[in-house]
Design a protein around this motif. Structure first.
Motif, PDB file in Angstrom:
ATOM      1  N   LYS A 156       0.838  -1.196   0.000  1.00 19.26           N
ATOM      2  CA  LYS A 156       0.000   0.000   0.000  1.00 19.26           C
ATOM      3  C   LYS A 156       0.878   1.253   0.000  1.00 19.26           C
ATOM      4  O   LYS A 156       0.520   2.268  -0.608  1.00 19.26           O
ATOM      5  CB  LYS A 156      -0.924   0.001   1.217  1.00 19.26           C
ATOM      6  N   MET A 157       2.018   1.189   0.676  1.00 17.78           N
ATOM      7  CA  MET A 157       2.919   2.345   0.763  1.00 17.78           C
ATOM      8  C   MET A 157       3.572   2.662  -0.572  1.00 17.78           C
ATOM      9  O   MET A 157       3.759   3.834  -0.936  1.00 17.78           O
ATOM     10  CB  MET A 157       4.017   2.068   1.798  1.00 17.78           C
ATOM     11  N   LEU A 158       3.971   1.621  -1.300  1.00 14.71           N
ATOM     12  CA  LEU A 158       4.694   1.784  -2.558  1.00 14.71           C
ATOM     13  C   LEU A 158       3.813   1.361  -3.730  1.00 14.71           C
ATOM     14  O   LEU A 158       3.029   0.428  -3.602  1.00 14.71           O
ATOM     15  CB  LEU A 158       5.978   0.943  -2.541  1.00 14.71           C
ATOM     16  N   PRO A 159       3.945   2.032  -4.893  1.00 19.36           N
ATOM     17  CA  PRO A 159       4.832   3.169  -5.134  1.00 19.36           C
ATOM     18  C   PRO A 159       4.262   4.452  -4.531  1.00 19.36           C
ATOM     19  O   PRO A 159       3.053   4.601  -4.409  1.00 19.36           O
ATOM     20  CB  PRO A 159       4.880   3.259  -6.657  1.00 19.36           C
ATOM     21  N   GLY A 160       5.167   5.358  -4.176  1.00 20.01           N
ATOM     22  CA  GLY A 160       4.770   6.633  -3.599  1.00 20.01           C
ATOM     23  C   GLY A 160       4.939   7.765  -4.598  1.00 20.01           C
ATOM     24  O   GLY A 160       5.340   7.569  -5.730  1.00 20.01           O
ATOM     25  N   GLY A 161       4.633   8.957  -4.138  1.00 22.35           N
ATOM     26  CA  GLY A 161       4.762  10.137  -4.990  1.00 22.35           C
ATOM     27  C   GLY A 161       4.748  11.388  -4.142  1.00 22.35           C
ATOM     28  O   GLY A 161       5.054  11.343  -2.956  1.00 22.35           O
ATOM     29  N   GLY A 162       4.391  12.503  -4.734  1.00 23.86           N
ATOM     30  CA  GLY A 162       4.323  13.746  -3.984  1.00 23.86           C
ATOM     31  C   GLY A 162       5.636  14.497  -3.967  1.00 23.86           C
ATOM     32  O   GLY A 162       6.624  14.098  -4.586  1.00 23.86           O
ATOM     33  N   LYS A 163       5.668  15.603  -3.237  1.00 20.97           N
ATOM     34  CA  LYS A 163       6.830  16.480  -3.177  1.00 20.97           C
ATOM     35  C   LYS A 163       7.939  15.873  -2.327  1.00 20.97           C
ATOM     36  O   LYS A 163       7.687  15.284  -1.278  1.00 20.97           O
ATOM     37  CB  LYS A 163       6.418  17.831  -2.591  1.00 20.97           C
ATOM     38  N   ALA A 164       9.185  16.033  -2.789  1.00 19.21           N
ATOM     39  CA  ALA A 164      10.349  15.613  -1.999  1.00 19.21           C
ATOM     40  C   ALA A 164      10.626  16.669  -0.932  1.00 19.21           C
ATOM     41  O   ALA A 164      10.855  17.833  -1.251  1.00 19.21           O
ATOM     42  CB  ALA A 164      11.566  15.445  -2.903  1.00 19.21           C
ATOM     43  N   LYS A 203      -7.098   8.551   2.843  1.00 23.70           N
ATOM     44  CA  LYS A 203      -8.345   7.896   2.451  1.00 23.70           C
ATOM     45  C   LYS A 203      -8.396   7.713   0.938  1.00 23.70           C
ATOM     46  O   LYS A 203      -7.553   8.235   0.204  1.00 23.70           O
ATOM     47  CB  LYS A 203      -9.548   8.723   2.920  1.00 23.70           C
ATOM     48  N   GLY A 204      -9.383   6.943   0.506  1.00 21.18           N
ATOM     49  CA  GLY A 204      -9.543   6.688  -0.911  1.00 21.18           C
ATOM     50  C   GLY A 204      -8.816   5.432  -1.365  1.00 21.18           C
ATOM     51  O   GLY A 204      -8.277   4.667  -0.552  1.00 21.18           O
ATOM     52  N   LYS A 205      -8.765   5.220  -2.671  1.00 22.73           N
ATOM     53  CA  LYS A 205      -8.149   4.027  -3.230  1.00 22.73           C
ATOM     54  C   LYS A 205      -6.662   3.922  -2.912  1.00 22.73           C
ATOM     55  O   LYS A 205      -6.113   2.823  -2.829  1.00 22.73           O
ATOM     56  CB  LYS A 205      -8.359   3.985  -4.747  1.00 22.73           C
ATOM     57  N   LYS A 206      -6.000   5.064  -2.747  1.00 23.59           N
ATOM     58  CA  LYS A 206      -4.564   5.064  -2.482  1.00 23.59           C
ATOM     59  C   LYS A 206      -4.246   5.261  -0.999  1.00 23.59           C
ATOM     60  O   LYS A 206      -3.123   5.640  -0.646  1.00 23.59           O
ATOM     61  CB  LYS A 206      -3.880   6.136  -3.313  1.00 23.59           C
TER      62      LYS A 206
END
Length: 221
Positions: free
Chosen positions: A70-78, A101-104
Protein backbone atom coordinates in the motif's frame (compact mmCIF):
# COMPACT_ATOMS: atom_id res chain seq x y z
CA UNK A 1 21.52 -15.66 -10.79
CA UNK A 2 23.16 -12.49 -12.13
CA UNK A 3 26.64 -13.61 -11.05
CA UNK A 4 28.81 -11.55 -13.38
CA UNK A 5 29.21 -7.79 -13.74
CA UNK A 6 25.56 -6.83 -13.36
CA UNK A 7 24.25 -4.49 -10.69
CA UNK A 8 20.71 -5.22 -9.52
CA UNK A 9 18.12 -2.69 -8.44
CA UNK A 10 14.38 -2.33 -8.76
CA UNK A 11 11.99 0.61 -8.88
CA UNK A 12 9.42 1.49 -6.25
CA UNK A 13 6.76 0.31 -8.69
CA UNK A 14 8.30 -3.17 -8.62
CA UNK A 15 8.40 -3.30 -4.83
CA UNK A 16 4.83 -2.02 -4.70
CA UNK A 17 3.61 -4.86 -6.90
CA UNK A 18 2.44 -7.75 -4.74
CA UNK A 19 3.02 -10.20 -7.59
CA UNK A 20 6.41 -8.78 -8.57
CA UNK A 21 9.20 -11.22 -9.44
CA UNK A 22 12.74 -10.43 -10.55
CA UNK A 23 16.35 -11.53 -10.75
CA UNK A 24 18.69 -11.41 -7.76
CA UNK A 25 22.50 -11.38 -7.78
CA UNK A 26 22.84 -14.73 -6.02
CA UNK A 27 19.55 -16.62 -5.82
CA UNK A 28 18.01 -16.36 -9.27
CA UNK A 29 14.33 -15.49 -9.52
CA UNK A 30 12.72 -14.12 -6.36
CA UNK A 31 9.64 -12.13 -5.33
CA UNK A 32 9.43 -8.52 -4.25
CA UNK A 33 8.05 -9.76 -0.92
CA UNK A 34 11.04 -12.03 -0.26
CA UNK A 35 13.52 -9.29 -1.22
CA UNK A 36 11.93 -6.79 1.18
CA UNK A 37 11.48 -9.36 3.95
CA UNK A 38 15.17 -10.34 3.77
CA UNK A 39 16.19 -6.66 3.88
CA UNK A 40 14.21 -5.83 7.01
CA UNK A 41 15.21 -9.04 8.83
CA UNK A 42 18.87 -8.28 8.11
CA UNK A 43 18.37 -4.97 9.96
CA UNK A 44 16.85 -6.42 13.10
CA UNK A 45 13.22 -6.26 12.03
CA UNK A 46 12.91 -2.49 11.58
CA UNK A 47 14.58 0.48 9.93
CA UNK A 48 14.19 4.21 10.51
CA UNK A 49 14.27 6.43 7.41
CA UNK A 50 15.27 10.00 8.17
CA UNK A 51 17.29 11.11 11.18
CA UNK A 52 16.89 12.41 14.71
CA UNK A 53 13.25 12.89 15.67
CA UNK A 54 12.07 13.07 12.04
CA UNK A 55 11.87 9.46 10.91
CA UNK A 56 9.53 6.95 9.34
CA UNK A 57 9.90 3.52 10.96
CA UNK A 58 9.45 0.56 8.65
CA UNK A 59 8.85 -2.71 10.51
CA UNK A 60 8.87 -6.40 9.75
CA UNK A 61 5.12 -6.42 10.37
CA UNK A 62 4.68 -3.87 7.57
CA UNK A 63 6.16 -6.45 5.20
CA UNK A 64 4.43 -9.58 6.49
CA UNK A 65 1.02 -7.85 6.61
CA UNK A 66 1.36 -6.66 3.03
CA UNK A 67 1.02 -3.00 4.07
CA UNK A 68 4.26 -2.28 2.21
CA UNK A 69 2.32 -2.85 -1.02
CA UNK A 70 0.00 0.00 0.00
CA UNK A 71 2.92 2.34 0.76
CA UNK A 72 4.69 1.78 -2.56
CA UNK A 73 4.83 3.17 -5.13
CA UNK A 74 4.77 6.63 -3.60
CA UNK A 75 4.76 10.14 -4.99
CA UNK A 76 4.32 13.75 -3.98
CA UNK A 77 6.83 16.48 -3.18
CA UNK A 78 10.35 15.61 -2.00
CA UNK A 79 10.80 17.22 1.41
CA UNK A 80 11.87 16.67 5.01
CA UNK A 81 9.62 14.72 7.36
CA UNK A 82 7.78 16.59 10.12
CA UNK A 83 8.28 14.14 12.98
CA UNK A 84 8.09 10.46 13.91
CA UNK A 85 5.72 8.22 11.98
CA UNK A 86 5.06 4.55 11.41
CA UNK A 87 2.40 2.79 9.36
CA UNK A 88 0.67 1.10 12.30
CA UNK A 89 -0.16 4.51 13.83
CA UNK A 90 -2.45 6.41 11.43
CA UNK A 91 -2.35 9.42 13.74
CA UNK A 92 1.31 9.83 12.79
CA UNK A 93 0.72 9.77 9.04
CA UNK A 94 0.62 13.57 8.82
CA UNK A 95 4.34 13.58 9.69
CA UNK A 96 5.28 11.48 6.62
CA UNK A 97 2.77 12.07 4.99
CA UNK A 98 0.64 9.14 3.84
CA UNK A 99 -2.61 9.29 1.88
CA UNK A 100 -5.37 9.10 4.50
CA UNK A 101 -8.35 7.90 2.45
CA UNK A 102 -9.54 6.69 -0.91
CA UNK A 103 -8.15 4.03 -3.23
CA UNK A 104 -4.56 5.06 -2.48
CA UNK A 105 -4.97 5.17 1.30
CA UNK A 106 -1.66 4.32 2.95
CA UNK A 107 0.55 5.27 0.00
CA UNK A 108 3.51 7.53 0.67
CA UNK A 109 3.09 11.18 -0.39
CA UNK A 110 6.77 12.13 -0.07
CA UNK A 111 8.65 10.83 -3.11
CA UNK A 112 12.05 11.19 -1.41
CA UNK A 113 10.89 8.80 1.31
CA UNK A 114 9.51 6.24 -1.13
CA UNK A 115 12.61 6.41 -3.33
CA UNK A 116 14.96 6.19 -0.33
CA UNK A 117 13.03 3.19 0.98
CA UNK A 118 13.41 1.62 -2.46
CA UNK A 119 17.15 2.30 -2.43
CA UNK A 120 17.36 0.60 0.98
CA UNK A 121 15.87 -2.58 -0.47
CA UNK A 122 18.21 -2.35 -3.47
CA UNK A 123 21.40 -1.93 -1.40
CA UNK A 124 20.38 -4.87 0.78
CA UNK A 125 19.65 -6.94 -2.33
CA UNK A 126 22.98 -6.20 -4.02
CA UNK A 127 25.86 -5.35 -1.69
CA UNK A 128 28.19 -4.27 -4.49
CA UNK A 129 25.69 -1.58 -5.50
CA UNK A 130 26.45 0.42 -2.35
CA UNK A 131 30.12 0.72 -3.28
CA UNK A 132 29.47 2.02 -6.80
CA UNK A 133 30.85 5.53 -7.42
CA UNK A 134 28.27 7.95 -8.79
CA UNK A 135 28.71 9.46 -12.24
CA UNK A 136 26.91 12.51 -13.59
CA UNK A 137 26.07 10.50 -16.70
CA UNK A 138 26.16 6.73 -16.95
CA UNK A 139 24.97 4.09 -19.37
CA UNK A 140 23.50 0.68 -18.60
CA UNK A 141 22.12 -2.19 -20.62
CA UNK A 142 19.51 -4.71 -19.53
CA UNK A 143 20.16 -8.40 -19.97
CA UNK A 144 17.98 -10.51 -22.21
CA UNK A 145 17.53 -12.96 -19.34
CA UNK A 146 18.62 -13.59 -15.80
CA UNK A 147 22.10 -15.08 -15.93
CA UNK A 148 22.65 -14.27 -19.62
CA UNK A 149 26.05 -12.58 -19.77
CA UNK A 150 26.61 -11.81 -23.43
CA UNK A 151 23.25 -10.76 -24.81
CA UNK A 152 22.20 -7.19 -24.01
CA UNK A 153 19.25 -5.02 -24.85
CA UNK A 154 19.48 -1.37 -25.91
CA UNK A 155 21.68 0.89 -23.78
CA UNK A 156 19.97 3.66 -21.77
CA UNK A 157 21.43 6.88 -20.34
CA UNK A 158 20.90 8.09 -16.76
CA UNK A 159 21.96 11.32 -15.05
CA UNK A 160 22.83 12.29 -11.49
CA UNK A 161 23.03 15.98 -10.51
CA UNK A 162 26.67 17.08 -10.37
CA UNK A 163 25.86 19.17 -7.30
CA UNK A 164 24.98 16.01 -5.37
CA UNK A 165 28.19 14.28 -6.46
CA UNK A 166 30.32 17.30 -5.51
CA UNK A 167 28.69 17.54 -2.07
CA UNK A 168 29.24 13.86 -1.35
CA UNK A 169 32.86 14.07 -2.49
CA UNK A 170 33.54 17.05 -0.22
CA UNK A 171 31.52 16.05 2.83
CA UNK A 172 31.44 12.25 3.16
CA UNK A 173 34.24 9.83 3.87
CA UNK A 174 34.54 7.61 0.84
CA UNK A 175 33.06 10.25 -1.47
CA UNK A 176 30.17 9.92 -3.88
CA UNK A 177 29.13 6.30 -3.46
CA UNK A 178 25.61 4.90 -3.54
CA UNK A 179 25.89 4.06 0.16
CA UNK A 180 26.75 7.68 0.98
CA UNK A 181 23.93 8.90 -1.24
CA UNK A 182 21.58 6.75 0.84
CA UNK A 183 22.95 8.38 4.01
CA UNK A 184 22.53 11.85 2.49
CA UNK A 185 18.93 11.08 1.52
CA UNK A 186 18.17 10.08 5.11
CA UNK A 187 19.77 13.26 6.44
CA UNK A 188 17.64 15.28 4.03
CA UNK A 189 14.50 13.45 5.19
CA UNK A 190 15.47 14.27 8.77
CA UNK A 191 15.79 17.97 8.04
CA UNK A 192 19.56 17.98 8.59
CA UNK A 193 21.98 20.35 6.88
CA UNK A 194 22.34 19.66 3.15
CA UNK A 195 24.04 22.94 2.14
CA UNK A 196 22.51 24.43 -1.01
CA UNK A 197 21.22 21.10 -2.27
CA UNK A 198 17.51 20.71 -2.84
CA UNK A 199 15.49 17.72 -1.72
CA UNK A 200 14.46 17.36 -5.35
CA UNK A 201 18.08 17.06 -6.54
CA UNK A 202 18.81 14.35 -3.95
CA UNK A 203 15.66 12.53 -4.99
CA UNK A 204 16.71 12.71 -8.65
CA UNK A 205 20.02 11.06 -7.75
CA UNK A 206 18.33 8.28 -5.78
CA UNK A 207 15.81 7.73 -8.57
CA UNK A 208 18.62 7.44 -11.14
CA UNK A 209 20.17 4.55 -9.19
CA UNK A 210 16.85 2.78 -8.67
CA UNK A 211 16.01 3.03 -12.38
CA UNK A 212 19.55 2.82 -13.76
CA UNK A 213 20.14 -0.78 -12.73
CA UNK A 214 16.50 -1.89 -12.80
CA UNK A 215 16.06 -5.64 -13.26
CA UNK A 216 19.84 -6.27 -13.19
CA UNK A 217 21.79 -4.20 -15.72
CA UNK A 218 25.43 -3.86 -16.72
CA UNK A 219 27.44 -0.67 -17.08
CA UNK A 220 28.42 0.28 -20.60
CA UNK A 221 31.14 2.66 -21.80
Amino acid sequence: PCEFEAYCSYTQGFYGNEGGKGCTPDDGLSTAYNMMYAAIVANGGQFDFGSGSKVFRLTQADITSGDIFKMLPGGGKASALKGFATYSDPNSWKNVPLVSKGKKAGSIKNVLLSQTMTLFFNIELNDRLGNWTLQSEFYTSALTGCGVEEAYLETETFNIPQSVIDYLDSSFQGGATVENLFELANLALGGDYIASLSHSAINNAVDAINRGFDDCRVLKD
